[in-house]
Motif scaffolding. Structure first.
Motif, PDB file in Angstrom:
ATOM      1  N   PHE A 108       0.856  -1.197   0.000  1.00 25.48           N
ATOM      2  CA  PHE A 108       0.000   0.000   0.000  1.00 25.48           C
ATOM      3  C   PHE A 108       0.887   1.240   0.000  1.00 25.48           C
ATOM      4  CE2 PHE A 108      -3.564  -1.979   2.869  1.00 25.48           C
ATOM      5  CZ  PHE A 108      -4.149  -2.567   1.757  1.00 25.48           C
ATOM      6  N   SER A 109       0.459   2.279  -0.712  1.00 24.75           N
ATOM      7  CA  SER A 109       1.105   3.581  -0.555  1.00 24.75           C
ATOM      8  C   SER A 109      -0.020   4.601  -0.411  1.00 24.75           C
ATOM      9  CB  SER A 109       1.990   3.893  -1.762  1.00 24.75           C
ATOM     10  OG  SER A 109       2.690   5.096  -1.523  1.00 24.75           O
ATOM     11  N   ILE A 110       0.022   5.347   0.679  1.00 32.21           N
ATOM     12  CA  ILE A 110      -1.108   6.231   0.986  1.00 32.21           C
ATOM     13  C   ILE A 110      -0.925   7.582   0.304  1.00 32.21           C
ATOM     14  CG2 ILE A 110      -2.464   7.293   2.844  1.00 32.21           C
ATOM     15  CD1 ILE A 110      -1.410   5.072   4.702  1.00 32.21           C
ATOM     16  N   GLY A 111      -1.884   7.936  -0.547  1.00 26.54           N
ATOM     17  CA  GLY A 111      -1.851   9.220  -1.253  1.00 26.54           C
ATOM     18  C   GLY A 111      -2.624  10.232  -0.423  1.00 26.54           C
ATOM     19  N   THR A 112      -1.905  10.908   0.468  1.00 29.35           N
ATOM     20  CA  THR A 112      -2.606  11.777   1.428  1.00 29.35           C
ATOM     21  C   THR A 112      -3.199  13.030   0.779  1.00 29.35           C
ATOM     22  OG1 THR A 112      -0.469  12.725   1.956  1.00 29.35           O
ATOM     23  CG2 THR A 112      -1.312  11.036   3.451  1.00 29.35           C
ATOM     24  N   ASN A 113      -2.711  13.391  -0.412  1.00 31.75           N
ATOM     25  CA  ASN A 113      -3.284  14.587  -1.067  1.00 31.75           C
ATOM     26  C   ASN A 113      -4.757  14.328  -1.387  1.00 31.75           C
ATOM     27  OD1 ASN A 113      -0.631  15.391  -1.027  1.00 31.75           O
ATOM     28  ND2 ASN A 113      -0.259  14.854  -3.154  1.00 31.75           N
ATOM     29  N   ASP A 114      -5.003  13.190  -2.052  1.00 35.03           N
ATOM     30  CA  ASP A 114      -6.389  12.870  -2.376  1.00 35.03           C
ATOM     31  C   ASP A 114      -7.149  12.342  -1.161  1.00 35.03           C
ATOM     32  OD1 ASP A 114      -6.988  13.581  -5.074  1.00 35.03           O
ATOM     33  OD2 ASP A 114      -5.492  12.115  -5.707  1.00 35.03           O
ATOM     34  N   LEU A 115      -6.462  11.584  -0.298  1.00 36.28           N
ATOM     35  CA  LEU A 115      -7.160  11.068   0.885  1.00 36.28           C
ATOM     36  C   LEU A 115      -7.704  12.241   1.712  1.00 36.28           C
ATOM     37  CD1 LEU A 115      -7.955   8.514   2.451  1.00 36.28           C
ATOM     38  CD2 LEU A 115      -5.850   8.742   3.762  1.00 36.28           C
ATOM     39  N   THR A 116      -6.924  13.315   1.801  1.00 34.14           N
ATOM     40  CA  THR A 116      -7.380  14.502   2.544  1.00 34.14           C
ATOM     41  C   THR A 116      -8.565  15.145   1.831  1.00 34.14           C
ATOM     42  OG1 THR A 116      -5.128  14.882   3.289  1.00 34.14           O
ATOM     43  CG2 THR A 116      -6.638  16.749   3.453  1.00 34.14           C
ATOM     44  N   GLN A 117      -8.424  15.299   0.510  1.00 31.30           N
ATOM     45  CA  GLN A 117      -9.502  15.935  -0.266  1.00 31.30           C
ATOM     46  C   GLN A 117     -10.817  15.173  -0.114  1.00 31.30           C
ATOM     47  OE1 GLN A 117      -9.686  17.460  -4.367  1.00 31.30           O
ATOM     48  NE2 GLN A 117      -9.389  15.375  -5.074  1.00 31.30           N
ATOM     49  N   TYR A 118     -10.757  13.846  -0.191  1.00 30.54           N
ATOM     50  CA  TYR A 118     -12.001  13.068  -0.155  1.00 30.54           C
ATOM     51  C   TYR A 118     -12.520  12.861   1.274  1.00 30.54           C
ATOM     52  CZ  TYR A 118     -10.910  12.257  -5.062  1.00 30.54           C
ATOM     53  OH  TYR A 118     -10.631  12.443  -6.384  1.00 30.54           O
ATOM     54  N   THR A 119     -11.616  12.799   2.235  1.00 30.35           N
ATOM     55  CA  THR A 119     -12.071  12.598   3.620  1.00 30.35           C
ATOM     56  C   THR A 119     -12.718  13.865   4.165  1.00 30.35           C
ATOM     57  OG1 THR A 119     -10.259  11.042   3.967  1.00 30.35           O
ATOM     58  CG2 THR A 119     -11.353  11.859   5.931  1.00 30.35           C
ATOM     59  N   LEU A 120     -12.063  15.007   3.900  1.00 36.14           N
ATOM     60  CA  LEU A 120     -12.589  16.268   4.448  1.00 36.14           C
ATOM     61  C   LEU A 120     -13.567  16.944   3.493  1.00 36.14           C
ATOM     62  CD1 LEU A 120      -9.332  17.806   5.993  1.00 36.14           C
ATOM     63  CD2 LEU A 120     -10.950  16.215   7.030  1.00 36.14           C
ATOM     64  N   ALA A 121     -13.788  16.345   2.312  1.00 38.19           N
ATOM     65  CA  ALA A 121     -14.652  16.950   1.278  1.00 38.19           C
ATOM     66  C   ALA A 121     -14.172  18.358   0.950  1.00 38.19           C
ATOM     67  CB  ALA A 121     -16.114  16.962   1.725  1.00 38.19           C
ATOM     68  N   MET A 122     -12.866  18.475   0.693  1.00 37.50           N
ATOM     69  CA  MET A 122     -12.275  19.783   0.381  1.00 37.50           C
ATOM     70  C   MET A 122     -11.439  19.682  -0.880  1.00 37.50           C
ATOM     71  SD  MET A 122     -11.220  21.596   3.846  1.00 37.50           S
ATOM     72  CE  MET A 122     -12.302  21.524   5.253  1.00 37.50           C
ATOM     73  N   ASP A 123     -11.888  20.408  -1.907  1.00 34.88           N
ATOM     74  CA  ASP A 123     -11.212  20.431  -3.204  1.00 34.88           C
ATOM     75  C   ASP A 123      -9.746  20.848  -3.019  1.00 34.88           C
ATOM     76  OD1 ASP A 123     -10.329  20.950  -5.730  1.00 34.88           O
ATOM     77  OD2 ASP A 123     -11.967  22.321  -6.268  1.00 34.88           O
ATOM     78  N   ARG A 124      -8.812  19.979  -3.401  1.00 34.23           N
ATOM     79  CA  ARG A 124      -7.397  20.289  -3.185  1.00 34.23           C
ATOM     80  C   ARG A 124      -6.917  21.436  -4.071  1.00 34.23           C
ATOM     81  NH1 ARG A 124      -4.312  14.886  -5.520  1.00 34.23           N
ATOM     82  NH2 ARG A 124      -2.523  16.226  -5.812  1.00 34.23           N
ATOM     83  N   GLN A 125      -7.696  21.791  -5.098  1.00 31.89           N
ATOM     84  CA  GLN A 125      -7.304  22.855  -6.022  1.00 31.89           C
ATOM     85  C   GLN A 125      -7.793  24.234  -5.572  1.00 31.89           C
ATOM     86  OE1 GLN A 125      -5.123  20.949  -7.991  1.00 31.89           O
ATOM     87  NE2 GLN A 125      -5.842  22.259  -9.624  1.00 31.89           N
TER      88      GLN A 125
END
Ligand code: PEP
Ligand code: MG
Length: 539
Positions: A448-465
């Protein structure tokens, strides 16, 4: 002494004379012409010369700023061919019967303004590219040379804003630092300055006035402060800071070539994230123990058509050969959302980050996916490769992706093409769904490799852009840390390794937390590795 506060975008301390960029004056007066047809031909001929210049520039810039950044000049080349740029120029020449210089300046400025007025920060930043391309064409038309824009040096170079071409072509020996009235932290100018190690501060506004030209100055690219006619006390402070930074760097160098071990002796593998073959050099220079994330989609961006199997194979092979025995984790195509290539003809979507991207595209277009998988397997004969699928959110997706990998192997075997059978196949954990079912996924993934950029975006419902919501974005949110811990525990229960390849991996405030969680690998920008090695040893 005058103290000016701007936005530091490239760290470092510089001391020298302030000099404003002397751009060549461009002949953009509205000159009437008799023959509009001839003027259109002059415009087209200038575009061809500009295209040749940009081709040459993108090749030479690969060494200076890396393949991914040099792609910008291919984008400039595309602008030259874009009807949104050419048609209005030709229209102005024909209807107003005016010279091409004027038409390019008028149409280019309008287009640049349209981009500057857009809400999206990325599109806003493209305004300078429109300006850059127009300027290049006007210079060719008027027989002037952009290289004349270089001032004598060494100086701290100031301007309203620097175009990416100007920054990329700066002579490091003559430019001590860059300061500008405008600019954006994520602009290519800022990226180039960081990559080339030139301290830079932007956004001074009108305070950075032309009267200051010729004055002695000292600046700190980290804090974003510029001192004009600095007092001896300030110069001494900054010189001491520079010395301190040099000593720290030398201390970190002591860790080069050594294993990364926490206080309790547990190893932590420190790898590099790369986007191109050339970045593999930066990975080695940074002392990476491997490549934890090769963002393969950069091979697909900035082109007009799909890269074929041989082209891809050569890129993966070169990266593997450069890294020798060290593992290179090649992430399969993660296109869509913020990474778009027109030739994919992806549908317009309301919410692209929640739409057709990454593994969803690959499972929908198996031939496209198998081309990439065959290229990776063929390259696997030349090094230590691993395959990683992005954006997996269910066991079914993992199984279908693995089926296609098997089919790719069978196709190569049927043709007698050599490849390694034992290439590990892992997944990125970057959706809350995959973290929550990581116990199930761990039984069928090799790592496994955790992609925290997207994991953060989808967990917090916050557009990373979306910069405007950054005050709400708590990157250390307990929900994210719990998902990371859960994923790592489930990986270990199943006997597989678990790394982090998103930006959180380089967050020094969390290094101890990750060591305590027994994360096996952190994959980060190459320049962060030595610092992390020293810090892990203290945890
Ligand atoms: C991530 O999502 O954390 C990641 C590493 O992938 P990317 O940033 O390329 O989406
Ligand atoms: Mg991602």
């Amino acid at each position: 002494m005058i103290t000016l506060q701007g936005k530091g975008v490239s760290a470092g301390i510089a001391k020298g004379r302030l000099s404003f960029l002397k751009r060549t004056s461009l002949s953009v007066e509205k000159r009437p012409v008799e023959n509009a047809g001839e003027e259109v031909e002059r415009f087209n001929a200038a575009r061809e010369i500009a295209a040749d210049q940009l081709d040459a520039l993108s090749t030479t810039m690969v060494d200076k700023v890396g393949e991914e950044n040099a792609l910008l000049f291919e984008i400039h080349r595309m602008i030259l061919e874009d009807t949104d740029f050419c048609d209005p120029v030709i229209e102005i020449i024909k209807t107003e019967k005016v010279c091409a210089e004027y038409a390019v300046n008028t149409a280019g400025s309008r287009l640049a303004q349209e981009f500057a007025d857009m809400d999206d920060e990325y599109m806003k930043a493209r305004s300078i590219d429109m300006y850059d391309v127009s300027r290049r064409v006007i210079e060719i038309l008027s027989g002037e040379d952009q290289a004349a824009a270089q001032n004598g040096g060494p100086v701290i170079l100031a301007a309203d804003d620097f175009t990416p071409s100007e920054t990329a072509q700066l002579d490091r020996g003559r430019v001590l630092a860059l300061v500008s009235r405008q600019g954006a932290a994520n602009s290519h100018t800022a990226i180039f300055a960081r990559t080339m190690g030139i301290p830079a501060i932007i956004s001074f506004g009108e305070f950075l006035s032309g009267d200051l030209s010729g004055k002695q100055a000292v600046l700190d690219g980290e804090t974003g402060v510029l001192y004009i006619d600095p007092e001896p006390e300030i110069i001494r402070e900054l010189e001491e800071k520079e010395e301190r930074q040099k000593r720290e760097k030398a201390k970190l160098e002591e860790g080069r070539g050594k294993p990364t071990l926490a206080k309790n002796g547990r190893p932590m593998k420190l790898c590099a994230n790369i986007g191109s073959v050339n970045d593999a050099d930066a990975a080695l220079a940074g002392d990476a123990e491997g490549v934890g994330l090769f963002r393969s989609e950069f091979l697909y961006l900035g082109r007009n058509d799909y890269p074929d199997e041989d082209t891809q194979m050569m890129s993966y092979r070169k990266a593997l050969e450069k890294m020798g025995n060290r593992q290179v984790v090649i992430r399969t195509l993660d296109i869509g959302a913020d990474k778009q290539a027109a030739y994919f003809e992806l549908p317009e979507e309301e919410n692209p980050a929640l739409g057709m991207r990454a593994i969803r595209i690959c499972l929908t277009r198996p031939d496209l996916f198998k081309t990439q998988l065959r290229a990776i397997y063929r390259a696997s004969a030349y090094g230590n490769a691993a395959i990683m699928f992005p954006m997996i959110s269910s066991l079914d997706e993992l199984r279908r992706a693995k089926e296609l990998a098997k089919a790719a192997r069978e196709e190569l075997a049927a043709k007698g093409i050599p490849f390694r059978q034992d290439v590990p196949v892992g997944i990125m954990i970057e959706t809350p769904a995959s973290a929550i079912i990581s116990d199930v996924l761990a039984r069928e993934a090799d790592f496994f490799s955790i992609g925290t950029n997207d994991l953060t975006q989808y967990t917090l419902a916050m557009d990373r852009q979306n910069d405007s919501i950054s005050p709400f974005c708590d990157t250390h949110h307990e929900a994210i840390l719990r998902l990371i811990r859960l994923t790592c525990e489930n990986a270990h229960k199943a006997g597989i390794w678990c790394g982090i390849c998103g930006s959180l991996g380089a967050d020094l405030a969390l290094t101890k937390t990750f060591v305590d969680m027994e994360i096996d690998e952190l994959s980060v920008e190459p320049s962060r590795i030595l610092k992390l090695r020293a810090l892990v040893a203290e945890c």
